[in-house]
Enzyme design. Structure first.
Site, PDB file in Angstrom:
ATOM      1  CG  PHE A 217      -6.858  -8.161   0.899  1.00 16.60           C
ATOM      2  CD1 PHE A 217      -6.821  -8.718  -0.383  1.00 16.60           C
ATOM      3  CD2 PHE A 217      -7.968  -8.427   1.685  1.00 16.60           C
ATOM      4  CE1 PHE A 217      -7.849  -9.527  -0.851  1.00 16.60           C
ATOM      5  CE2 PHE A 217      -9.005  -9.224   1.228  1.00 16.60           C
ATOM      6  CZ  PHE A 217      -8.945  -9.778  -0.042  1.00 16.60           C
ATOM      7  CD  GLU A 218       0.664  -5.123  -1.439  1.00 19.05           C
ATOM      8  OE1 GLU A 218       1.243  -4.007  -1.526  1.00 19.05           O
ATOM      9  OE2 GLU A 218       1.065  -6.150  -2.031  1.00 19.05           O
ATOM     10  CG  PHE A 219      -1.620   0.459   0.361  1.00 16.96           C
ATOM     11  CD1 PHE A 219      -0.531   1.035   1.005  1.00 16.96           C
ATOM     12  CD2 PHE A 219      -1.428  -0.105  -0.885  1.00 16.96           C
ATOM     13  CE1 PHE A 219       0.719   1.061   0.396  1.00 16.96           C
ATOM     14  CE2 PHE A 219      -0.178  -0.089  -1.504  1.00 16.96           C
ATOM     15  CZ  PHE A 219       0.887   0.504  -0.850  1.00 16.96           C
TER      16      PHE A 219
END
Length: 424
Positions: A217-219
């Protein structure tokens, strides 16, 4: 030494004779397109030659005798390998060279996005011996928190299990092929949606034969930092003995409000997960100025900080199987496999430089009246990352990604590293 750096005027035939290794084998292990494909500064991996020294950091209570026994070597050999070091006065944290035949033992995880499942399966067959885990990047989730499959993966998972490579279901917060901060924030911030995601992931893992989950899970919006931890705890509780692997952006300090790294509480994530993989890649990022992908000095800084929050036996660092070809001055970026980057230098007869601080290769070429700067990875830069893994006692490494050819790296891993097939 396992590496030969090509000098001006050298031929593959002469290098072959020097090391007693056939030129066809050197070509295959280094992905050379022809016998004439050499340029000054090109680093070649040479098999069955003396291994580079392993590097050791002095720990409390160490003695020269104790270190020699640990590495199945002798105090005299260690002394010979460290002529400028007073080994009678060992200092905690000091780095010394260890001449030994004992191999580094580590666990590896290779990512794969199976756009063409049969091609992915063939690659797993070829490299199964170098993989502990394979993370299949084929899943995202809806705004209601339900995980769903994006790419066909059933045969790939079955093959991985058959070959003794543990498959992990890799899920990302992606919409239309891009990471979506709002999607992550919406689901993580709602207890019912988190429950939907946990339940649907567990069902998919069981149905498709996965050995666990890899979270990317990015940002994540920084205000969802604690909600992300709640999700990981809930997921691990549901998974039980199955693996929870979590990928996090690299950082050298904790900045909770930062939109890229703020949501990652390294210590909390480590407490919830079985494995934490720090993405020590893209220091030089797409669209940014020409910079090394993964400079060694930065990777070490990230490791040093991460180890204040994460136990070493849980920590992996990332290795890039790619480079970035940037058109200057606007920094338009073309992603290339490390093999493609190397062979562009060969095709254009461009010398390859090796940056002594970054410990990374770089070259320039001109095409269509445009200047290109290419930073990539080669056998030298990979060896430096393995030394850091060894020196800091880390669990191992991840690789993005399997479909990107990197023959030097895999040849080195096969010959010089003992890849653990079971890591608990």
């Amino acid at each position: 030494m396992a590496v030969h750096v090509v000098q001006s005027g050298e031929t593959l035939w002469a290098i072959s004779r020097r090391y007693g290794v056939s030129f066809s084998e050197i070509m295959a292990l280094n992905g050379l397109p022809s016998t004439n494909s050499l340029t000054p500064g090109l680093a070649l991996y040479i098999p069955r030659t003396q291994s580079p020294y392993r590097v050791y950091r002095i720990q409390p209570g160490d003695t020269l005798w104790k270190i020699a026994v640990q590495y199945n070597t002798t105090a005299d050999r260690i002394n010979e390998a460290n002529p400028t070091v007073d080994l009678n006065s060992l200092v905690i944290g000091q780095k010394i060279n260890i001449p030994t035949t004992a191999k580094l033992e580590m666990a590896t995880l290779v990512f794969i996005a199976p756009y063409v499942q049969q091609a992915a399966i063939e690659q797993v067959y070829e490299l199964a011996g170098q993989m502990t885990y394979i993370a299949v990047a084929a899943y995202s989730f809806t705004e209601a928190g339900y995980a769903f499959v994006q790419l066909d993966d059933r045969e790939l998972v079955a093959t991985s299990n058959q070959l003794g490579v543990r498959p992990l279901l890799m899920i990302r917060n992606q919409l239309n092929g891009e990471f979506d901060a709002e999607l992550a924030g919406r689901v993580l911030g709602n207890p019912q949606l988190r429950k939907n995601l946990v339940t649907s992931l567990l069902n998919l893992v069981r149905e498709r034969g996965y050995k666990g989950v890899s979270i990317d899970f990015e940002f994540i919006p920084p205000p969802r930092r604690n909600d992300f931890l709640l999700f990981l705890r809930e997921l691990k509780n549901a998974l039980g003995s199955l693996i929870l692997h979590v990928n996090v952006h690299a950082k050298t300090e904790d900045i909770p409000t930062n939109p890229i790294i703020g949501a990652y509480d390294y210590q909390g994530i480590s407490n919830a997960a079985d494995i934490v993989a720090v993405m020590t890649i893209d220091y030089g990022y797409p669209g940014g100025p020409p910079d090394p992908i993964s400079p060694a000095w930065w990777v070490e800084q990230v490791i040093v900080y991460a180890l204040t929050q994460i136990r070493p036996e849980k920590l992996q660092i990332a290795m890039a199987l790619y480079g970035y070809d940037k058109i200057v001055p606007d920094n338009t970026t073309i992603a290339r496999s490390v093999l493609s980057a190397q062979n562009i230098a060969l095709a254009n007869w461009r010398p390859i430089q090796f940056d002594e601080r970054a410990l990374s290769p770089v070259f320039q070429y001109r095409q269509n009246d445009q200047e290109h700067v290419v930073w990539f990875e080669d056998i030298r830069s990979y060896i430096e990352k393995y030394r850091l893994i060894d020196m800091y006692g880390l669990m191992g490494s991840t690789y993005w990604q399997l479909s990107l050819p990197a023959p030097q790296n895999w040849a080195f891993v096969k010959e010089r590293i003992n890849v653990l097939k079971s890591y608990e």
